[in-house]
Write an enzyme that holds these catalytic residues in place. Structure first.
Site, PDB file in Angstrom:
ATOM      1  N   GLY A   9       0.821  -1.223   0.000  1.00  0.00           N
ATOM      2  CA  GLY A   9       0.000   0.000   0.000  1.00  0.00           C
ATOM      3  C   GLY A   9       0.848   1.263   0.000  1.00  0.00           C
ATOM      4  O   GLY A   9       0.466   2.283   0.574  1.00  0.00           O
ATOM      5  N   GLY A  12      -0.413   5.052  -1.107  1.00  0.00           N
ATOM      6  CA  GLY A  12      -1.517   5.712  -0.414  1.00  0.00           C
ATOM      7  C   GLY A  12      -1.052   6.943   0.341  1.00  0.00           C
ATOM      8  O   GLY A  12       0.111   7.378   0.228  1.00  0.00           O
ATOM      9  N   GLN A  13      -1.943   7.512   1.149  1.00  0.00           N
ATOM     10  CA  GLN A  13      -1.646   8.761   1.854  1.00  0.00           C
ATOM     11  C   GLN A  13      -0.391   8.621   2.731  1.00  0.00           C
ATOM     12  O   GLN A  13       0.510   9.453   2.683  1.00  0.00           O
ATOM     13  CB  GLN A  13      -2.835   9.197   2.721  1.00  0.00           C
ATOM     14  CG  GLN A  13      -2.629  10.573   3.342  1.00  0.00           C
ATOM     15  CD  GLN A  13      -3.620  10.895   4.448  1.00  0.00           C
ATOM     16  OE1 GLN A  13      -4.418  10.061   4.865  1.00  0.00           O
ATOM     17  NE2 GLN A  13      -3.567  12.116   4.933  1.00  0.00           N
ATOM     18  N   ASP A  55      -0.736  -7.283  -5.127  1.00  0.00           N
ATOM     19  CA  ASP A  55      -2.039  -7.389  -4.461  1.00  0.00           C
ATOM     20  C   ASP A  55      -1.783  -8.155  -3.163  1.00  0.00           C
ATOM     21  O   ASP A  55      -1.270  -9.287  -3.214  1.00  0.00           O
ATOM     22  CB  ASP A  55      -3.012  -8.156  -5.375  1.00  0.00           C
ATOM     23  CG  ASP A  55      -4.396  -8.298  -4.770  1.00  0.00           C
ATOM     24  OD1 ASP A  55      -4.547  -8.115  -3.544  1.00  0.00           O
ATOM     25  OD2 ASP A  55      -5.328  -8.611  -5.521  1.00  0.00           O
ATOM     26  N   TYR A 145     -14.551  -1.449   9.205  1.00  0.00           N
ATOM     27  CA  TYR A 145     -13.133  -1.061   9.262  1.00  0.00           C
ATOM     28  C   TYR A 145     -12.593  -1.251  10.685  1.00  0.00           C
ATOM     29  O   TYR A 145     -11.530  -1.847  10.892  1.00  0.00           O
ATOM     30  CB  TYR A 145     -13.024   0.401   8.819  1.00  0.00           C
ATOM     31  CG  TYR A 145     -11.664   1.037   8.942  1.00  0.00           C
ATOM     32  CD1 TYR A 145     -10.570   0.557   8.225  1.00  0.00           C
ATOM     33  CD2 TYR A 145     -11.470   2.166   9.752  1.00  0.00           C
ATOM     34  CE1 TYR A 145      -9.326   1.185   8.321  1.00  0.00           C
ATOM     35  CE2 TYR A 145     -10.242   2.791   9.836  1.00  0.00           C
ATOM     36  CZ  TYR A 145      -9.161   2.294   9.126  1.00  0.00           C
ATOM     37  OH  TYR A 145      -7.942   2.914   9.215  1.00  0.00           O
ATOM     38  N   ILE A 175      -4.980  11.347   9.917  1.00  0.00           N
ATOM     39  CA  ILE A 175      -3.689  11.893   9.471  1.00  0.00           C
ATOM     40  C   ILE A 175      -3.930  12.978   8.413  1.00  0.00           C
ATOM     41  O   ILE A 175      -4.690  12.777   7.456  1.00  0.00           O
ATOM     42  CB  ILE A 175      -2.788  10.772   8.893  1.00  0.00           C
ATOM     43  CG1 ILE A 175      -2.577   9.664   9.947  1.00  0.00           C
ATOM     44  CG2 ILE A 175      -1.455  11.351   8.429  1.00  0.00           C
ATOM     45  CD1 ILE A 175      -1.950  10.103  11.259  1.00  0.00           C
TER      46      ILE A 175
HETATM   47  P1  NAD Z   1      -4.812   4.831   1.666  1.00  0.00           P
HETATM   48  O1  NAD Z   1      -6.205   4.420   1.378  1.00  0.00           O
HETATM   49  O2  NAD Z   1      -4.402   6.227   1.351  1.00  0.00           O
HETATM   50  O3  NAD Z   1      -3.801   3.860   0.926  1.00  0.00           O
HETATM   51  C1  NAD Z   1      -3.987   2.480   0.914  1.00  0.00           C
HETATM   52  C2  NAD Z   1      -3.225   1.903  -0.260  1.00  0.00           C
HETATM   53  O4  NAD Z   1      -3.503   0.506  -0.288  1.00  0.00           O
HETATM   54  C3  NAD Z   1      -3.670   2.484  -1.623  1.00  0.00           C
HETATM   55  O5  NAD Z   1      -2.552   2.982  -2.334  1.00  0.00           O
HETATM   56  C4  NAD Z   1      -4.307   1.293  -2.336  1.00  0.00           C
HETATM   57  O6  NAD Z   1      -4.039   1.275  -3.748  1.00  0.00           O
HETATM   58  C5  NAD Z   1      -3.624   0.123  -1.636  1.00  0.00           C
HETATM   59  N1  NAD Z   1      -4.401  -1.119  -1.732  1.00  0.00           N
HETATM   60  C6  NAD Z   1      -5.739  -1.285  -1.632  1.00  0.00           C
HETATM   61  N2  NAD Z   1      -6.053  -2.579  -1.830  1.00  0.00           N
HETATM   62  C7  NAD Z   1      -4.895  -3.227  -2.019  1.00  0.00           C
HETATM   63  C8  NAD Z   1      -4.546  -4.582  -2.269  1.00  0.00           C
HETATM   64  N3  NAD Z   1      -5.492  -5.534  -2.387  1.00  0.00           N
HETATM   65  N4  NAD Z   1      -3.242  -4.913  -2.396  1.00  0.00           N
HETATM   66  C9  NAD Z   1      -2.281  -3.960  -2.306  1.00  0.00           C
HETATM   67  N5  NAD Z   1      -2.543  -2.656  -2.103  1.00  0.00           N
HETATM   68  C10 NAD Z   1      -3.833  -2.311  -1.951  1.00  0.00           C
HETATM   69  O7  NAD Z   1      -4.534   4.490   3.197  1.00  0.00           O
HETATM   70  P2  NAD Z   1      -3.527   5.211   4.214  1.00  0.00           P
HETATM   71  O8  NAD Z   1      -4.243   6.366   4.779  1.00  0.00           O
HETATM   72  O9  NAD Z   1      -2.206   5.412   3.590  1.00  0.00           O
HETATM   73  O10 NAD Z   1      -3.472   4.106   5.363  1.00  0.00           O
HETATM   74  C11 NAD Z   1      -2.372   3.243   5.560  1.00  0.00           C
HETATM   75  C12 NAD Z   1      -2.637   2.429   6.817  1.00  0.00           C
HETATM   76  O11 NAD Z   1      -2.775   3.319   7.929  1.00  0.00           O
HETATM   77  C13 NAD Z   1      -3.931   1.607   6.782  1.00  0.00           C
HETATM   78  O12 NAD Z   1      -3.741   0.421   7.495  1.00  0.00           O
HETATM   79  C14 NAD Z   1      -4.916   2.481   7.518  1.00  0.00           C
HETATM   80  O13 NAD Z   1      -5.948   1.721   8.101  1.00  0.00           O
HETATM   81  C15 NAD Z   1      -4.021   3.101   8.563  1.00  0.00           C
HETATM   82  N6  NAD Z   1      -4.562   4.351   9.089  1.00  0.00           N
HETATM   83  C16 NAD Z   1      -4.601   5.484   8.331  1.00  0.00           C
HETATM   84  C17 NAD Z   1      -5.116   6.655   8.865  1.00  0.00           C
HETATM   85  C18 NAD Z   1      -5.166   7.931   8.086  1.00  0.00           C
HETATM   86  O14 NAD Z   1      -5.739   8.925   8.583  1.00  0.00           O
HETATM   87  N7  NAD Z   1      -4.611   7.999   6.878  1.00  0.00           N
HETATM   88  C19 NAD Z   1      -5.583   6.677  10.191  1.00  0.00           C
HETATM   89  C20 NAD Z   1      -5.591   5.495  10.922  1.00  0.00           C
HETATM   90  C21 NAD Z   1      -5.037   4.346  10.373  1.00  0.00           C
HETATM   91  C1  AKB Z   2     -10.433   6.973   8.544  1.00  0.00           C
HETATM   92  O1  AKB Z   2     -11.029   8.053   8.724  1.00  0.00           O
HETATM   93  O2  AKB Z   2     -10.973   5.932   8.165  1.00  0.00           O
HETATM   94  C2  AKB Z   2      -8.965   6.923   8.875  1.00  0.00           C
HETATM   95  C3  AKB Z   2      -8.771   6.422  10.264  1.00  0.00           C
HETATM   96  C4  AKB Z   2      -8.898   7.328  11.396  1.00  0.00           C
HETATM   97  O3  AKB Z   2      -8.503   5.255  10.446  1.00  0.00           O
HETATM   98  N1  AKB Z   2      -8.408   8.230   8.677  1.00  0.00           N
END
Ligand code: NAD
Ligand code: AKB
Length: 322
Positions: A9, A12-13, A55, A145, A175
């Site tokens: 992943g 992603g963000q 994947d 989730y 984030i």
């Molecule tokens: P995001 O949605 O921005 O990125 C997720 C990435 O996973 C994407 O690039 C997507 O293409 C990829 N993806 C989706 N399905 C896939 C698959 N089957 N195989 C491979 N890649 C796949 O998420 P993020 O914000 O970067 O989050 C990263 C982690 O941090 C996650 O576990 C999320 O739950 C956790 N998290 C994020 C936040 C936040 O605010 N961003 C907050 C709490 C927890």
């Molecule tokens: C969401 O809003 O789903 C994420 C998180 C707090 O896990 N940014």
């Protein structure tokens, strides 16, 4: 000693910035960025080291990549976030649970012990104490989730206890960052407000004005992630789900912070299905265990973040990037 890291992943963000931060420490060639969707890759990641399509449901391909690059640690970020997950709960279940158990099983088979797999404040639910939510407390989330996040925390602890693996994770709050837009969560409004303020001078918020949630700016998110990964194992008592916090804000607080620099900014509140998700999450989080066990301390508050976000998002707008 860790030499080669693989991220899932990565585009992603969080991954798009964590990949670059890890490459600064371990060297570009030693940090392998993977994602399902190669079209999402940024120039920085593409030009900074190896990228591969993966994947997370494909264990065979993961095993091949581990062999190809002689990987000895994994940062598992691929996931479906809360809002997309509520629209498509089976997708969230399949990717979040299926992907995580695949990563753990393949890592176990390949002798990889070091894994970072983030949890979320979404692990908490409506029955959890909402103010200064403790580290060890009720985990009864009401979103798919959140259910996957609690389950993955427990799964990680199982692989630690049964197989001697070293799996670490934090419960990230929302984030906020400028490099890559968020991927479909409930806290996404807190990023979008900067983009819409700069582009349109007005913002339509999908949460109500007094909906308080814990948030964190990306540099603190990266610091927490890397510091926990490098922390002395003997000090860690919790491992897969550390509470971390920086500041708690409402949409009105965010609006007032941006308005200090953009006095003409307008806002309207139109809560949608994401309001119920936000209502089930904490107002604020007690991160004293992270502070005591691995010296966690955030650097940014709302206003220091807003100043940087407006500069960075403003520069993107001037460069025609959105
Ligand atoms: P995001 O949605 O921005 O990125 C997720 C990435 O996973 C994407 O690039 C997507 O293409 C990829 N993806 C989706 N399905 C896939 C698959 N089957 N195989 C491979 N890649 C796949 O998420 P993020 O914000 O970067 O989050 C990263 C982690 O941090 C996650 O576990 C999320 O739950 C956790 N998290 C994020 C936040 C936040 O605010 N961003 C907050 C709490 C927890
Ligand atoms: C969401 O809003 O789903 C994420 C998180 C707090 O896990 N940014």
């Amino acid at each position: 000693m860790i030499k080669r890291i693989l991220l899932t992943g990565s585009f992603g963000q969080i991954g798009s910035e964590l990949t670059c931060a890890l490459r600064k420490i371990y060297g570009g060639e030693n940090v392998i960025a993977t994602d399902l969707d190669l079209n999402r890759v940024t120039d920085k990641i593409k030009n900074g080291g190896p990228i591969e399509q993966l994947d997370v449901l494909d264990g065979k391909r993961l095993a091949e990549l581990i062999d190809k690059y002689q990987i000895d640690a994994i940062f598992h970020l691929a996931a479906i976030l809360s809002a997309v997950g509520e629209k498509n709960p089976m997708l969230a279940w399949n990717i979040n649970m299926g992907g995580t158990i695949n990563v753990y099983n393949v890592a176990k088979e390949k002798g990889i012990k070091r894994i970072f797999a983030p949890s979320s404040m979404a692990a908490f639910g409506p029955t959890t104490p909402a103010d200064m939510t403790p580290q060890d407390t009720v985990l009864q989330p009401s979103t798919m989730y959140g259910i996957t996040k609690v389950s993955c925390e427990l799964l990680g602890q199982y692989y630690i206890d049964k197989f001697g693996m070293d799996i670490r994770g934090v419960r990230y709050p929302g984030i906020i960052s400028s490099e890559t837009l968020p991927g479909g969560g409930t806290t996404d409004y807190a990023v979008q407000i900067y983009y819409d303020a700069i582009k349109y001078g007005k913002f339509e918020c999908f949460l109500s004005e007094n909906s308080m949630l814990p948030m964190m700016y990306m540099p603190d998110c990266l610091k927490a992630t890397i510091d926990l990964f490098h922390a002395e194992k003997s000090r860690l008592k919790h491992s897969t789900g550390y509470n971390i916090a920086a500041f708690s804000v409402t949409p009105k607080d965010m609006y007032e912070s941006v308005k200090k620099y953009m006095p003409n900014l307008e806002i309207v509140y139109k809560p949608d299905f994401r309001q119920a998700i936000a209502d089930s999450w904490p107002n604020s989080i007690d991160d004293s265990c992270a502070r005591a066990e691995w010296d966690w301390k955030p650097a940014y508050d709302l206003d220091t973040m807003t100043r940087e976000m407006l500069d960075l998002v403003g520069a993107k707008y001037k460069a025609g990037k959105f």
